[in-house]
Design an enzyme around this catalytic site. Structure first.
Site, PDB file in Angstrom:
ATOM      1  N   TRP A  99      54.454  38.533  33.536  1.00  0.00           N
ATOM      2  CA  TRP A  99      54.745  37.285  34.263  1.00  0.00           C
ATOM      3  C   TRP A  99      55.374  36.252  33.345  1.00  0.00           C
ATOM      4  O   TRP A  99      56.253  35.488  33.772  1.00  0.00           O
ATOM      5  CB  TRP A  99      53.465  36.771  34.927  1.00  0.00           C
ATOM      6  CG  TRP A  99      52.834  37.817  35.778  1.00  0.00           C
ATOM      7  CD1 TRP A  99      51.610  38.396  35.610  1.00  0.00           C
ATOM      8  CD2 TRP A  99      53.421  38.483  36.911  1.00  0.00           C
ATOM      9  NE1 TRP A  99      51.400  39.356  36.567  1.00  0.00           N
ATOM     10  CE2 TRP A  99      52.488  39.436  37.376  1.00  0.00           C
ATOM     11  CE3 TRP A  99      54.647  38.341  37.567  1.00  0.00           C
ATOM     12  CZ2 TRP A  99      52.739  40.261  38.474  1.00  0.00           C
ATOM     13  CZ3 TRP A  99      54.904  39.169  38.661  1.00  0.00           C
ATOM     14  CH2 TRP A  99      53.963  40.110  39.100  1.00  0.00           C
ATOM     15  N   ASP A 166      51.295  28.504  33.372  1.00  0.00           N
ATOM     16  CA  ASP A 166      50.965  29.331  34.522  1.00  0.00           C
ATOM     17  C   ASP A 166      49.500  29.729  34.375  1.00  0.00           C
ATOM     18  O   ASP A 166      49.151  30.525  33.512  1.00  0.00           O
ATOM     19  CB  ASP A 166      51.870  30.564  34.537  1.00  0.00           C
ATOM     20  CG  ASP A 166      51.532  31.541  35.664  1.00  0.00           C
ATOM     21  OD1 ASP A 166      50.567  31.292  36.412  1.00  0.00           O
ATOM     22  OD2 ASP A 166      52.242  32.558  35.784  1.00  0.00           O
ATOM     23  N   LYS A 190      43.883  34.635  43.189  1.00  0.00           N
ATOM     24  CA  LYS A 190      43.012  35.228  42.188  1.00  0.00           C
ATOM     25  C   LYS A 190      41.700  34.461  42.006  1.00  0.00           C
ATOM     26  O   LYS A 190      40.657  35.064  41.835  1.00  0.00           O
ATOM     27  CB  LYS A 190      43.751  35.324  40.844  1.00  0.00           C
ATOM     28  CG  LYS A 190      44.999  36.196  40.922  1.00  0.00           C
ATOM     29  CD  LYS A 190      45.747  36.213  39.618  1.00  0.00           C
ATOM     30  CE  LYS A 190      47.060  36.970  39.730  1.00  0.00           C
ATOM     31  NZ  LYS A 190      46.873  38.395  40.012  1.00  0.00           N
TER      32      LYS A 190
END
Length: 356
Positions: A99, A166, A190
């Site tokens: 990511w 992030d 999540k």
């Protein structure tokens, strides 16, 4: 049979969140309407988004000058929204996984990107150390937790430029020093809510300094001005997020959540370290994630990995198969996961090892 849910995302939600969301699907706020069909312009839903934003600020101790936004597009949309709004000439990025790498790719569409360090060549099995962030960049972007590889940065980096992070898979698991940040973002699926909403916390005075025109939907100022309602927001995930935030507050906030998370992770890592059959994949114990524990079988037992997944499934343990790019196993220990589920997994590891 009770299921012990270790999926990496979408992932486990608390029974509190699931039950209250289910109730609202049948009858939201005694309106006689489902949360699935309520107008986002109604006073009842306005109260939901207002309370959810206020609880984010309260639980994370977000200071004045930051705005809480509820957006669509997932964290991947933020890979372009961040540089669109904040990258004037050059930004620094740390490459610690898939990511992070995707975020770097998007940022390069908007300006120069200095990748200050990367652990790609070593399979992203550690967090790079000793790198220097140039003082002339607009911001330094990093991914706090790398779900695929099981590494995590649990302290706010001390650099001379604003931070952007992030935090999709470990937000609400530690305190954040917002004085160091221009923006924090997190896909909700999540540690907060069902997939479909992304939480963005952005410093308002960091915006408006870019010369390029920004499309309306991609301009953070649009969503600040319209209170996250420039277009129809993802109503159901926001409602579920509110329930999770209420649950987090009931548990005692960030300090209590972090204490629980560390306890769960310590139990599992100790079991892995004590095992002759299982071994961790992160090369530096200091870099181990407390959210996503990645491990494999030692070479002499490698052929038993699929058998162990089946063994766990028979005991109600789901979601432990590692990411397809890594293999092995991954146990995600998000806030909603009870410690009993970790103990059940450890018992399965001990029993499987004893059998073989």
């Amino acid at each position: 049979m009770k299921k012990h849910n270790f999926y990496a995302g979408p992932s486990i939600l608390s029974e509190f969140t699931i039950q209250n969301t289910a109730d609202a699907i049948l009858n939201f706020a005694d309106t006689g309407l489902s949360i699935l069909e309520i107008s986002h312009r109604s006073k009842q839903f306005q109260a939901v988004i207002d309370e959810a934003s206020a609880l984010v600020k309260e639980i994370l101790d977000v200071p004045a000058g930051f705005e809480v936004l509820w957006l669509g597009g997932g964290a991947s949309m933020q890979f372009c929204m961040i540089p669109y709004n904040l990258l004037a000439k050059k930004a620094a990025y740390l490459d610690t996984g898939t990511w992070a790498s995707n975020a770097i790719k998007e940022a390069r569409l908007f300006g120069d990107v200095d990748v200050v360090a990367s652990s790609k060549e070593e399979g992203y099995t550690f967090i790079p150390k000793g790198f220097t962030v140039p003082a002339d960049v607009d911001y330094f972007h990093y991914t706090t937790n790398n779900t695929i590889y099981g590494t995590e940065i649990r302290t706010d980096p001390d650099v001379a430029v604003p931070l952007v992070a992030d935090m999709s898979s470990d937000i609400f698991s530690r305190k954040i020093d917002f004085s160091k940040y221009n923006a924090v973002y997190a896909g909700a699926q999540k540690n907060l809510a069902p997939a479909g909403v992304t939480l963005v916390i952005v410093r308002e005075d960091a915006l408006g300094h870019i010369d390029r025109p920004i499309p309306t939907m991609l301009d953070y100022r649009t969503h600040i001005k319209k209170g996250s309602m420039f277009n129809t927001p993802p109503v159901l995930p926001i409602y579920s997020a509110l329930q999770t935030l209420r649950y987090y507050k009931q548990l005692g906030g960030i300090e209590a959540l972090e204490r629980r998370d560390i306890e769960k992770a310590t139990l599992l890592y100790n079991a892995i370290d004590d095992s002759k059959m299982f071994t961790g994949t992160v090369t530096d114990a200091a870099d181990r994630s407390i959210m996503n524990v990645c491990f494999v079988m030692t070479p002499e037992y490698k052929e038993l990995e699929s058998a162990f997944v089946d063994f766990c499934s028979a005991r109600g343990i789901v979601g432990i198969k590692g990411h397809r790019s890594v293999g092995g196993f991954r146990a995600s220990l998000y806030n909603a996961l009870p410690i009993q589920s970790v103990k059940v997994l450890i018992e399965a590891m001990h029993d499987f090892e004893a059998t073989h």
